[in-house]
Write a protein that holds these residues in place. Structure first.
Motif, mmCIF file in Angstrom:
data_model
loop_
_atom_site.group_PDB
_atom_site.id
_atom_site.type_symbol
_atom_site.label_atom_id
_atom_site.label_comp_id
_atom_site.label_asym_id
_atom_site.label_seq_id
_atom_site.Cartn_x
_atom_site.Cartn_y
_atom_site.Cartn_z
ATOM 1 N N ALA A 47 0.831 -1.205 0.000
ATOM 2 C CA ALA A 47 0.000 0.000 0.000
ATOM 3 C C ALA A 47 0.866 1.256 0.000
ATOM 4 C CB ALA A 47 -0.941 -0.002 1.205
ATOM 5 N N GLY A 48 1.966 1.233 0.757
ATOM 6 C CA GLY A 48 2.877 2.370 0.750
ATOM 7 C C GLY A 48 3.481 2.609 -0.609
ATOM 8 N N THR A 416 -4.549 -3.477 -5.568
ATOM 9 C CA THR A 416 -5.421 -3.987 -4.508
ATOM 10 C C THR A 416 -5.877 -5.411 -4.807
ATOM 11 O OG1 THR A 416 -6.182 -1.755 -3.974
ATOM 12 C CG2 THR A 416 -7.573 -3.585 -3.254
ATOM 13 N N ILE A 417 -6.112 -5.721 -6.086
ATOM 14 C CA ILE A 417 -6.469 -7.101 -6.440
ATOM 15 C C ILE A 417 -5.360 -8.056 -6.018
ATOM 16 C CG2 ILE A 417 -6.835 -8.672 -8.386
ATOM 17 C CD1 ILE A 417 -8.259 -6.406 -9.826
ATOM 18 N N VAL A 418 -4.106 -7.664 -6.268
ATOM 19 C CA VAL A 418 -2.978 -8.500 -5.862
ATOM 20 C C VAL A 418 -2.902 -8.599 -4.348
ATOM 21 C CG1 VAL A 418 -0.461 -8.714 -5.889
ATOM 22 C CG2 VAL A 418 -1.672 -7.976 -7.955
ATOM 23 N N ALA A 419 -3.051 -7.455 -3.661
ATOM 24 C CA ALA A 419 -2.939 -7.444 -2.205
ATOM 25 C C ALA A 419 -4.028 -8.276 -1.540
ATOM 26 C CB ALA A 419 -2.997 -6.002 -1.688
ATOM 27 N N GLU A 420 -5.213 -8.318 -2.139
ATOM 28 C CA GLU A 420 -6.320 -9.074 -1.557
ATOM 29 C C GLU A 420 -6.205 -10.570 -1.821
ATOM 30 O OE1 GLU A 420 -8.962 -8.187 0.195
ATOM 31 O OE2 GLU A 420 -8.685 -6.025 0.261
ATOM 32 N N SER A 421 -5.358 -10.964 -2.774
ATOM 33 C CA SER A 421 -5.240 -12.375 -3.124
ATOM 34 C C SER A 421 -4.281 -13.087 -2.171
ATOM 35 C CB SER A 421 -4.744 -12.515 -4.564
ATOM 36 O OG SER A 421 -4.546 -13.868 -4.897
ATOM 37 N N ARG A 422 -4.623 -14.293 -1.786
ATOM 38 C CA ARG A 422 -3.741 -15.085 -0.931
ATOM 39 C C ARG A 422 -2.520 -15.568 -1.702
ATOM 40 N NH1 ARG A 422 -7.992 -18.955 2.477
ATOM 41 N NH2 ARG A 422 -9.124 -17.231 3.506
#
Length: 469
Positions: A47-48, A416-422
């Motif tokens: 996110a940073g 965000t799609i990447v960050a939300e994926s396990r």
């Protein structure tokens, strides 16, 4: 003044405009290869890193419309050179940043300065080369300057990060910016059209609010949760601000965004397509350089720059070809071809994983680079063809704003799609599929809805004038 002196002045004028464009666009790409080093040094997360990229893109997108109007109102030379000076100062601030917050602030200041530089350079070109065919060719060279920035960004950034550290990627702007200022002071004549310029504080605040709230809601949703009042409130504020923009602009005598320009279908479609290209290509580039090549494949910053060369090198000749195709056939053909190639390449990249053979990666990078080179330059030329010369500043600002709005949204949404994926590999594949689908949808819009400039019916053409073929 003799002919040779005038020609020398024209060349120097374009050198200053192209150098400013190069410097501003360099910072769109050079920071991506430095992302892991920045992440480790400043102790931040994905996110940073998104904010380091989006701080620049958001300020650029939100303020570019005002940047074009400032040049039209107060003088294109004065505003353009002032933007160069602010960009140099902001680059030094970024290089010396001790914390993530300071770095993001410096990136926002860079973006604000670039919001003046990019439309200012295009407007200077429009004023210097009023003939549409000659301007189309010069726009091809302007596209080459931007392509060189794309090429130099990853490679130069990788070399600097691995040898001198990430702050050096910002210090490289200092000599380029100072040289452009010195040349511009001597060679650029002053011009302005204050009667056609507008400073619209209410519209500007709404645009900033909409983009900032949307990006904050998407990027920080992973921390706060999609159901939290912070996320819902941010996204709601973004929607309300976006709805209010046209309502406010209709009541302003000289609006920030003249809605009348969108009556021309070519103008509207070009801007929508530019949003899509920024979302998919620039958002995807962030993922490929910062996540895929460095974190998943384990490349160093320099190795990442070399791995991206097939994509970045292919942009340069494609931009030159785009300028020639635009001069000969108009902007639709190179734009449509470019969008199809870019979208197909991004969709095909869903096969990427840590073990994908590099020749497969390189081929798809080449296709994506050619597509972007064909698509970007004709978009700028297309909007300049739809407006009178005195509106060149706002027209150039609008199409570049559209692409940067897409960039900010692409980095926020795809990241965000990447960050939300396990599974980061699966998350990246889904993100690239979304990027490809958005680009191909824009290509379909260009293919189906684009309308050529209207010609009078044959029976209305005076007998003394031949009917156009």
């Amino acid at each position: 003044m003799d002919t040779r002196t005038r020609e020398t002045g024209s060349v120097l004028r374009l050198v200053s405009a192209f150098s400013g464009t190069f410097m501003a666009l360099l910072d769109l790409t050079i920071v991506n290869v430095a992302a892991p080093s920045i992440q480790a040094d400043l102790n931040t997360d994905l996110a940073g890193l998104q904010w380091v990229v989006d701080g620049f893109a958001l300020a650029l997108a939100a303020l570019m419309l005002s940047g074009g109007s400032l040049g039209d109102r107060y003088g294109r030379k004065r505003v353009f050179l002032s933007g160069l000076g602010v960009f140099v100062v902001a680059s030094v601030l970024c290089a010396l940043a001790p914390t993530l917050a300071v770095l993001v602030a410096g990136r926002c200041l860079q973006g604000a300065a670039a919001a003046v530089i990019v439309p200012g350079a295009l407007s200077l070109i429009g004023q210097a080369v009023p003939d549409p065919r000659d301007r189309a060719r010069v726009m091809g060279y302007w596209g080459m300057a931007g392509a060189l920035a794309v090429i130099a960004g990853p490679l130069l950034g990788g070399l600097l990060v691995d040898t001198l550290g990430w702050p050096s990627i910002f210090l490289v702007n200092v000599p380029v910016g100072l040289a452009a200022i010195v040349i511009g002071l001597r060679a650029i004549p002053e011009s302005a059209d204050p009667r056609h310029a507008a400073l619209d504080p209410a519209g500007q605040v709404l645009v900033i609010g909409a983009l900032a709230a949307l990006s904050y809601g998407v990027i920080e949703a992973r921390s706060h949760g999609w159901e939290s009042w912070i996320t819902i409130g941010s996204l709601t504020a973004a929607v309300l601000a976006a709805v209010l923009v046209p309502l406010v602009e209709r009541r302003v005598i000289r609006p920030l965004l003249p809605l009348g320009l969108f009556r021309d279908a070519r103008f509207t479609i070009t801007n929508l397509a530019s949003v899509a290209l920024g979302f998919a290509a620039n958002g995807g580039f962030f993922l490929l350089s910062a996540l895929y090549l460095q974190q998943l494949r384990g490349h160093s910053a320099m190795e990442t720059g070399l791995a991206l060369l097939p994509m970045t090198l292919s942009v340069l000749p494609a931009s030159l070809v785009a300028g020639r195709l635009n001069a000969a056939h108009g902007p639709r053909l190179p734009m449509l071809t470019g969008y199809v190639l870019t979208g197909a390449a991004l969709a095909a990249m869903t096969v990427f994983d840590a073990g994908t053979p590099y020749p497969v990666v390189a081929v798809l990078f080449v296709v994506a680079g050619v597509g972007q080179g064909l698509a970007i330059t004709p978009a700028a030329a297309a909007v300049l063809e739809t407006v009178p010369l005195e509106r060149s500043g706002i027209a150039a600002a609008t199409v570049n704003t559209a692409r940067q709005v897409g960039t900010a949204l692409g980095v926020a949404v795809l990241g965000t799609i990447v960050a939300e994926s396990r599974d980061p590999v699966h998350g990246m594949q889904v993100s690239l599929l979304v990027a490809g689908a958005v680009t191909l949808a824009a290509a379909a819009l260009l293919a189906v809805r684009w309308r050529a400039p209207e010609r009078p019916p044959a029976e209305q053409v005076p007998a003394s004038e031949p009917v156009a073929d």
